[in-house]
Scaffold this motif. Structure first.
Motif, PDB file in Angstrom:
ATOM      1  N   VAL A 260      67.987  -2.948  61.294  1.00 31.46           N
ATOM      2  CA  VAL A 260      68.642  -4.194  60.895  1.00 31.46           C
ATOM      3  C   VAL A 260      67.936  -4.805  59.696  1.00 31.46           C
ATOM      4  CG1 VAL A 260      69.143  -6.566  61.607  1.00 31.46           C
ATOM      5  CG2 VAL A 260      69.593  -4.673  63.172  1.00 31.46           C
ATOM      6  N   LEU A 261      66.609  -4.838  59.753  1.00 28.87           N
ATOM      7  CA  LEU A 261      65.855  -5.400  58.637  1.00 28.87           C
ATOM      8  C   LEU A 261      66.065  -4.597  57.358  1.00 28.87           C
ATOM      9  CD1 LEU A 261      63.798  -7.387  57.526  1.00 28.87           C
ATOM     10  CD2 LEU A 261      61.974  -5.886  58.365  1.00 28.87           C
TER      11      LEU A 261
ATOM     12  N   ARG B  37      57.452  -1.180  47.695  1.00 31.29           N
ATOM     13  CA  ARG B  37      56.418  -0.815  48.681  1.00 31.29           C
ATOM     14  C   ARG B  37      56.797  -1.326  50.068  1.00 31.29           C
ATOM     15  NH1 ARG B  37      50.488  -2.287  46.652  1.00 31.29           N
ATOM     16  NH2 ARG B  37      50.129  -1.572  48.821  1.00 31.29           N
ATOM     17  N   PHE B  38      57.369  -2.516  50.135  1.00 34.28           N
ATOM     18  CA  PHE B  38      57.810  -3.066  51.407  1.00 34.28           C
ATOM     19  C   PHE B  38      58.878  -2.176  52.041  1.00 34.28           C
ATOM     20  CE2 PHE B  38      60.736  -5.763  53.843  1.00 34.28           C
ATOM     21  CZ  PHE B  38      59.862  -6.356  54.737  1.00 34.28           C
ATOM     22  N   ILE B  39      59.846  -1.742  51.243  1.00 32.15           N
ATOM     23  CA  ILE B  39      60.905  -0.864  51.751  1.00 32.15           C
ATOM     24  C   ILE B  39      60.335   0.491  52.160  1.00 32.15           C
ATOM     25  CG2 ILE B  39      63.014   0.363  51.089  1.00 32.15           C
ATOM     26  CD1 ILE B  39      63.787  -2.025  49.403  1.00 32.15           C
ATOM     27  N   ASN B  40      59.385   1.007  51.390  1.00 31.85           N
ATOM     28  CA  ASN B  40      58.765   2.289  51.751  1.00 31.85           C
ATOM     29  C   ASN B  40      58.037   2.188  53.083  1.00 31.85           C
ATOM     30  OD1 ASN B  40      59.716   3.510  49.448  1.00 31.85           O
ATOM     31  ND2 ASN B  40      57.844   3.152  48.275  1.00 31.85           N
TER      32      ASN B  40
ATOM     33  N   THR C 234      63.267 -11.900  55.745  1.00 32.94           N
ATOM     34  CA  THR C 234      61.908 -11.540  56.174  1.00 32.94           C
ATOM     35  C   THR C 234      61.420 -12.379  57.347  1.00 32.94           C
ATOM     36  OG1 THR C 234      61.056 -13.055  54.464  1.00 32.94           O
ATOM     37  CG2 THR C 234      61.257 -10.720  53.889  1.00 32.94           C
ATOM     38  N   ALA C 235      62.190 -13.389  57.757  1.00 31.95           N
ATOM     39  CA  ALA C 235      61.797 -14.183  58.922  1.00 31.95           C
ATOM     40  C   ALA C 235      61.789 -13.359  60.196  1.00 31.95           C
ATOM     41  CB  ALA C 235      62.727 -15.388  59.068  1.00 31.95           C
ATOM     42  N   THR C 236      62.480 -12.228  60.179  1.00 30.19           N
ATOM     43  CA  THR C 236      62.538 -11.361  61.368  1.00 30.19           C
ATOM     44  C   THR C 236      61.444 -10.294  61.370  1.00 30.19           C
ATOM     45  OG1 THR C 236      64.108  -9.865  60.266  1.00 30.19           O
ATOM     46  CG2 THR C 236      65.030 -11.706  61.524  1.00 30.19           C
TER      47      THR C 236
END
Length: 504
Positions: free
Chosen positions: A405-406, A352-355, A193-195
């Motif tokens: 990429v993320l 939710r983050f992936i969505n 998540t740093a990116t």
């Protein structure tokens, strides 16, 4: 041309019919040969010790020509029983001489020899050759199966190592290594998540497109504040302390064995007895209770002459009353339960983050499609995205690549499996069992490989053992063929007799 120089050619398969057609043997010879075979069996029970007899009788079907050789040997062993008239008094000699006499009657010995020759040529020799070839083929098939097993073994072991590599473990002690790897999950998520801050431009573009500042709330929070706790996302402030829930899986493999436990209700009994006749005793004594309906006495005097009660003064300050009012529990509180997890570690907020990532990815793809279509058709795009000319195909492609990429990192197999191990008590057992099944399959293939190797050796040994037997039968058949040819030649003035079709 002299008749004696004309050879007699006889097909070996039709030799017996040839002898019967020329009346050399009786067509009913097989009815009388049983008595001869019975006499031979009885005579063999009383034989002198002689090396020549041992070699003669070893692995051979006794026929007329063998009987002649036996008598020649008995002439030396039974020489003491011979009288002045040249007759032998030995019962052994008499028995074998009688056998020869019965054989020579109607040339029955020649019919039996022809039958033995035909049986060896048509059945015995081809049968043994077929067995030898069959055993050799079984040996070759066993070698092929060994090669296939070794190939499958390498493939399964490769899958095992690939899965271990995917999980980031060595595979020596699967359960313990998985437990250790799960502890590293938060750090791995923080690195991924740093990116996310690199996606701020893409998030702003999507927000401007929708005109909604509340879109992609989870992704926006991670981009601005990092992979914080769920508590901080919900209440917009950091907690004073974090109390993470304990890990749900068992680190010890032996303790993870599923048992048929009963529910312990804390009553120190094996179970709860809900008997049909049992009643619940609430320990209430109703003996003196008056159940009559009456009015409620509120403690107020009904006499109008009495002084009215004083009114309550509500204007007291909290400091004067001594009452301490605490906050609602959010400001400067303790993050517990699911709120203690980081956003990408929480099962709900991770999804939710992936969505949000997928939603942003879909938007960028559609915008790229619109721009490419507009450029290819040389038309102007009339969408509201024309208000953002600084975002061209190149910049959108770069944004989309960052999102991809993320997404590939956060949704990788390793992260998925470690996340499931952490939040699912049984998943670590399922994953450990899956890995062990591959090792068990490899062990079974190794055991099967050993068995097939032993079978290959056994088949080849049987093939080798049959070869001397085949050579012996071929030799005996060749000798018998020569004896038959010589006997028939004598009957036709020593003409040359050729038995063809033997294929020895």
């Amino acid at each position: 041309m002299n008749e004696a120089d004309i050879p007699i050619d006889i097909h070996a398969g039709k030799l017996l019919d040839w002898l019967v057609s020329r009346r050399i043997v009786n067509k009913n010879w097989h009815q009388y040969v049983r008595e001869v075979r019975s006499r031979i069996s009885n005579a063999l029970t009383d034989m002198p010790a002689h090396d020549g007899l041992v070699q003669l009788l070893k692995g051979a079907h006794i026929n007329y020509f063998h009987c002649q050789q036996i008598i020649d040997i008995l002439k030396t062993t039974e020489a003491d029983s011979r009288n002045v008239f040249g007759r032998y008094g030995s019962q052994r000699m008499k028995d074998w001489q009688e056998i020869l006499r019965l054989y020579e009657k109607d040339s029955m010995y020649l019919a039996e020899a022809a039958q033995i020759l035909v049986r060896n040529i048509n059945y015995e020799i081809p049968g043994i050759r077929k067995q030898i070839k069959h055993f050799e083929q079984l040996g070759v098939d066993s070698d092929k199966k060994i090669v296939d097993l070794q190939r499958s073994e390498r493939a399964v072991y490769g899958e095992y190592k690939a899965l271990c590599k995917q999980l980031g473990i060595e595979g020596e002690n699967v359960r313990q290594e998985l437990v250790t790897k799960v502890v590293e999950l938060p750090e791995m998520l923080n690195k991924i998540t740093a990116t996310v801050p690199e996606l701020k431009k893409a998030i702003e573009l999507y927000t401007a497109f929708l005109g909604n500042e509340g879109c992609l709330s989870v992704l926006r929070h991670v981009a601005n504040a990092g992979n914080t706790t769920v508590y901080e996302f919900l209440y917009s402030e950091s907690p004073l302390s974090i109390e993470l829930p304990p890990l749900k899986f068992v680190a010890d493999e032996k303790a993870a064995v599923v048992q048929n436990d009963v529910i312990d209700f804390g009553d120190n009994q094996g179970g709860i007895d809900f008997g049909n006749d049992a009643e619940i005793d609430f320990n209430i004594d109703t003996g003196d209770v008056n159940l009559e309906v009456g009015e409620i006495d509120w403690g107020a005097s009904e006499d109008p002459g009495l002084e009215a009660p004083a009114e309550i003064d509500f204007n007291l300050s909290l400091e004067e009353s001594g009452i301490v009012v605490e906050s609602d529990g959010n400001a400067g509180g303790v993050a517990k339960g699911d709120e203690a997890y980081s956003i990408c570690d929480s099962p709900v907020y991770r999804e939710r983050f992936i969505n949000d990532l997928l939603e942003l990815e879909s938007f960028l793809k559609m915008r790229l499609y619109d721009l490419n279509a507009a450029e290819s058709e040389h038309i102007l795009s009339l969408t509201m995205m024309d208000n953002y000319p600084d975002h061209d195909v190149k910049s959108l492609t770069q944004m989309l690549a960052q999102v991809d990429v993320l997404y590939s990192n956060i949704d990788s197999k390793q992260i998925q499996q470690l996340h499931q191990i952490k939040h699912s008590p049984k998943y670590v057992d399922i994953l450990t069992s899956k890995l062990k099944q591959k090792l068990v399959a490899i062990d079974k293939m190794k055991d099967t490989e050993k068995v097939m190797h032993e079978r290959a050796i056994n088949f080849r040994q049987q093939s080798v053992d049959l070869k001397p037997t085949l050579a012996k039968i071929i030799e005996q058949t060749g000798i018998l063929q020569g004896q038959i040819e010589k006997d028939i030649s004598k009957r036709y003035k020593n003409r040359v007799v050729n038995l063809f079709g033997t294929n020895l």
